[in-house]
Design an enzyme around this catalytic site. Structure first.
Site, mmCIF file in Angstrom:
data_model
loop_
_atom_site.group_PDB
_atom_site.id
_atom_site.type_symbol
_atom_site.label_atom_id
_atom_site.label_comp_id
_atom_site.label_asym_id
_atom_site.label_seq_id
_atom_site.Cartn_x
_atom_site.Cartn_y
_atom_site.Cartn_z
ATOM 1 N N ASP A 78 0.761 -1.125 -0.071
ATOM 2 C CA ASP A 78 -0.210 -0.066 0.052
ATOM 3 C C ASP A 78 0.872 1.432 -0.070
ATOM 4 O OD1 ASP A 78 -2.261 -1.878 0.110
ATOM 5 O OD2 ASP A 78 -3.181 -0.569 1.475
ATOM 6 N N CYS A 119 1.013 -8.215 4.595
ATOM 7 C CA CYS A 119 0.787 -6.896 4.449
ATOM 8 C C CYS A 119 -0.870 -6.803 4.362
ATOM 9 C CB CYS A 119 1.358 -6.022 3.189
ATOM 10 S SG CYS A 119 2.998 -5.785 3.614
ATOM 11 N N ASP A 120 -1.261 -5.378 4.124
ATOM 12 C CA ASP A 120 -2.662 -4.969 4.300
ATOM 13 C C ASP A 120 -3.770 -5.886 3.970
ATOM 14 O OD1 ASP A 120 -0.979 -2.944 4.928
ATOM 15 O OD2 ASP A 120 -2.515 -1.541 4.398
ATOM 16 N N LYS A 121 -3.832 -6.104 2.554
ATOM 17 C CA LYS A 121 -5.099 -6.921 2.065
ATOM 18 C C LYS A 121 -4.895 -8.291 2.002
ATOM 19 C CE LYS A 121 -6.267 -2.896 1.998
ATOM 20 N NZ LYS A 121 -4.965 -2.516 2.389
ATOM 21 N N CYS A 191 5.095 -2.414 8.000
ATOM 22 C CA CYS A 191 5.350 -1.029 8.588
ATOM 23 C C CYS A 191 5.213 -0.978 10.070
ATOM 24 C CB CYS A 191 4.706 -0.014 7.963
ATOM 25 S SG CYS A 191 5.009 0.000 6.271
ATOM 26 N N GLU A 442 -6.930 4.232 -0.657
ATOM 27 C CA GLU A 442 -6.492 4.722 0.651
ATOM 28 C C GLU A 442 -5.949 6.008 0.403
ATOM 29 O OE1 GLU A 442 -4.903 1.256 3.682
ATOM 30 O OE2 GLU A 442 -3.455 2.276 2.752
ATOM 31 N N SER A 468 -5.309 5.012 5.130
ATOM 32 C CA SER A 468 -4.421 4.255 5.508
ATOM 33 C C SER A 468 -4.641 4.056 7.091
ATOM 34 C CB SER A 468 -2.784 4.722 5.271
ATOM 35 O OG SER A 468 -1.910 4.220 6.111
#
Length: 562
Positions: A78, A119-121, A191, A442, A468
């Protein structure tokens, strides 16, 4: 075993021949087949070390009587996708991840799965696949990044984004920003703050789909490799006991996930992902349940971007287990749901304890008596909108401001950078929802620039898109229905008054009924045609995505075909 259909009987000799072409022995063919879904990619720092994690998982599977088969799926960073066309593909990749895992698992009749996201998704996408497939499955992520250090302070990726705002505002120069850029992301891993990836990885523990430590053990610690081996070993125990994801993730477990979410002050994106996971498991779920939990669950951690601590600090303080034990002992968490450890949450948490009360506050002295997230309702968001109230200094704030309306992120970001936004403004970014975007981008750029300019407490930003996990300030996302579906946000004009009441949980457009009716009539006559919004994005995957995606209030999940 599912895999027996591939390998037993005379008519499966060709199939066994292909397996032997892979180098499998007869003994390996006889064992359960376990898919190891590795989201490794050389594009994403959160995933760059996942080959080592996958090797450790496979070692654990072999040690406990299984035959592992590694395969991959897509992974979008992202941070790299932020602020340009690439961000349209981030949330949309979640459905692609779930679908690709289903394809590989069903096509090859796998008996169990180990899911390796970071990570995110990828994290929710893999959990959605687990719920859909409902074969024994367990999650082990790549773990969080360590923070950087500069000028005696901890840094995260958000430090670089907010640094841009400080340079734009003339507070810092580009040489200073270059030093931040070089120091902000020093290791592999997701992150370092409580952004979306780490939020979802922590929630895997509360939902019961991962072993303790999954959310917080830093990516570069050898402890992470040990966790991966134990995860590979444990998936075989799940297989033998026939413990499946839908046995673990129930409505009660989802409420447990929300309780942890509130205690930690997680990313607003979790409010998208939990309904999508529930949808795959056919579990009834409404956004109002978030407020039910949030209203009574104290926030006892304040991690970056809301505070100065990072995931590595939470790990040293006792990790997610210590937070869950606090919640359990004070009746904010149900200890009955089963976990992938093969025992209940209460049994698993018996030995957990807080090792640093500065990072994990006692229940008697929380950061806030309410949870970190709140869903707002009102005439501007009848189906809901979400704010990270835990990142605000004043959680009972009433803010009434003047709308500055933009059709898309780019125009809004330009206005902010060109100093056209002032105190008391409400930046409205629309046509960025799941269908309208498409992909519900985002918007860390606008929020972090406002924060860097010192305007995050005096300028609000509302959108039918999303933020985000690194965003902070008066940022309200997921406004539903979105503009592309004719939501009220589509009727707004620059100069309108918008009222945000955090104590009452409302988001309202201050307008007379007559004017509202007049705007609706004009909208119906001049309705924006979706095919004219980012037409270059609607020819491929995103075009198909926009046809099936539901509202953010339903987790932006695909509608199910009856």
């Amino acid at each position: 075993m599912n895999s027996d259909i591939l390998k037993q009987g005379v008519d499966r000799a060709p199939h066994r021949s292909l397996m032997k072409a892979l180098g499998l022995t007869d003994r390996e063919i006889e064992k359960p087949f376990v898919g190891v879904v590795n989201s490794f990619t050389e594009m994403v720092p959160g995933h760059m070390h996942l080959r080592q994690i996958a090797d450790a998982v496979k070692a654990g599977i072999r040690e406990n009587g299984g035959t592992p088969f590694e395969f991959s799926t897509v992974a979008v960073c992202d941070g790299l996708a932020m602020g340009h066309q690439g961000m349209h593909f981030s949330l949309a990749s979640r459905e692609l991840i779930a679908d690709s895992i289903e394809v590989m698992t069903r096509a090859h009749q796998l008996d169990a799965l180990v899911l390796i996201p970071s990570c995110d998704k990828v994290v929710p996408g893999m959990m959605m696949a687990a719920m859909r497939l409902n074969i024994p499955a367990i999650v082990v992520s790549g773990g969080p990044m360590l923070p950087g250090r500069y000028e005696g302070k901890s840094l995260t990726l958000n430090s670089a984004f907010e640094g841009v705002g400080q340079v734009v505002a003339g507070k810092k120069d580009e040489n200073w920003l270059h030093n931040i850029e070089a120091k902000a992301c020093p290791t592999a891993g997701s992150c370092a703050g409580m952004f979306t990836a780490n939020s979802m990885n922590c929630l895997t523990e509360a939902l019961g789909l991962a072993l303790p430590g999954n959310g917080t053990i830093p990516a570069v610690y050898s402890e992470r490799i040990i966790l991966a081996k134990e995860t590979g070993y444990q998936v075989m125990e799940l297989f033998r006991k026939d413990i499946r994801p839908r046995d673990i993730v129930t409505e009660t477990a989802l409420k447990n996930g929300v309780a942890l979410d509130m205690a930690l002050g997680c990313s607003t994106n979790t409010i998208l992902h939990l309904p999508a996971i529930a949808n795959e498991g056919d579990i009834p779920w409404e956004l109002r349940k978030v407020n039910e939990v949030s209203s009574k669950t104290p926030q006892i951690c304040k991690l970056s971007p809301a505070g100065d601590y990072v995931l590595a600090d939470l790990h040293e303080a006792g990790g997610v287990s210590a937070v869950l034990k606090q919640l359990l002992d004070n009746d904010y968490f149900d200890g009955n749901p089963l976990t992938v450890s093969g025992v209940s949450q209460a049994e698993r948490l018996q030995e957990a304890q807080v090792l640093n009360s500065q990072v994990i506050h006692p229940m008697g002295t929380p950061y806030s008596s309410q949870g970190g997230l709140k869903v707002l309702f009102g005439n501007l968001a009848p189906e809901g909108a979400v704010i990270k109230q835990g990142a605000l200094a004043d959680q009972s704030m009433v803010f009434e401001g003047t709308a500055q309306v933009f059709d898309g992120e780019v125009a809004a970001a330009d206005a902010i950078r060109n100093l056209k936004i002032k105190e008391g403004d409400v930046v409205v970014i629309r046509y960025e929802g799941p269908k309208g975007g498409p992909g519900m981008r985002e918007m860390l750029g606008p929020t972090s620039t406002l924060a860097g300019m010192g305007l995050d407490a005096t300028v609000a930003l509302i959108t039918d898109g999303r933020f985000s996990g690194a965003s902070r300030g008066l940022s309200i996302g997921h406004v539903s229905p979105e503009a592309a579906l004719g939501g009220e946000i589509a009727l707004l004009q620059t100069g309108d008054k918008i009222r945000i009441d955090l104590k009452e949980g409302t988001l309202d457009w201050v307008v007379s009924n007559e004017e509202r009716k007049s705007r609706r009539e004009k909208y119906e006559q001049n309705q924006v045609q979706l095919e004219n919004l980012n037409p270059e994005l609607r020819a491929g995957y995103l075009g198909r995505y926009s046809q099936f995606v539901q509202s953010a209030s339903r987790g932006a999940a695909f509608r199910k075909i009856k």
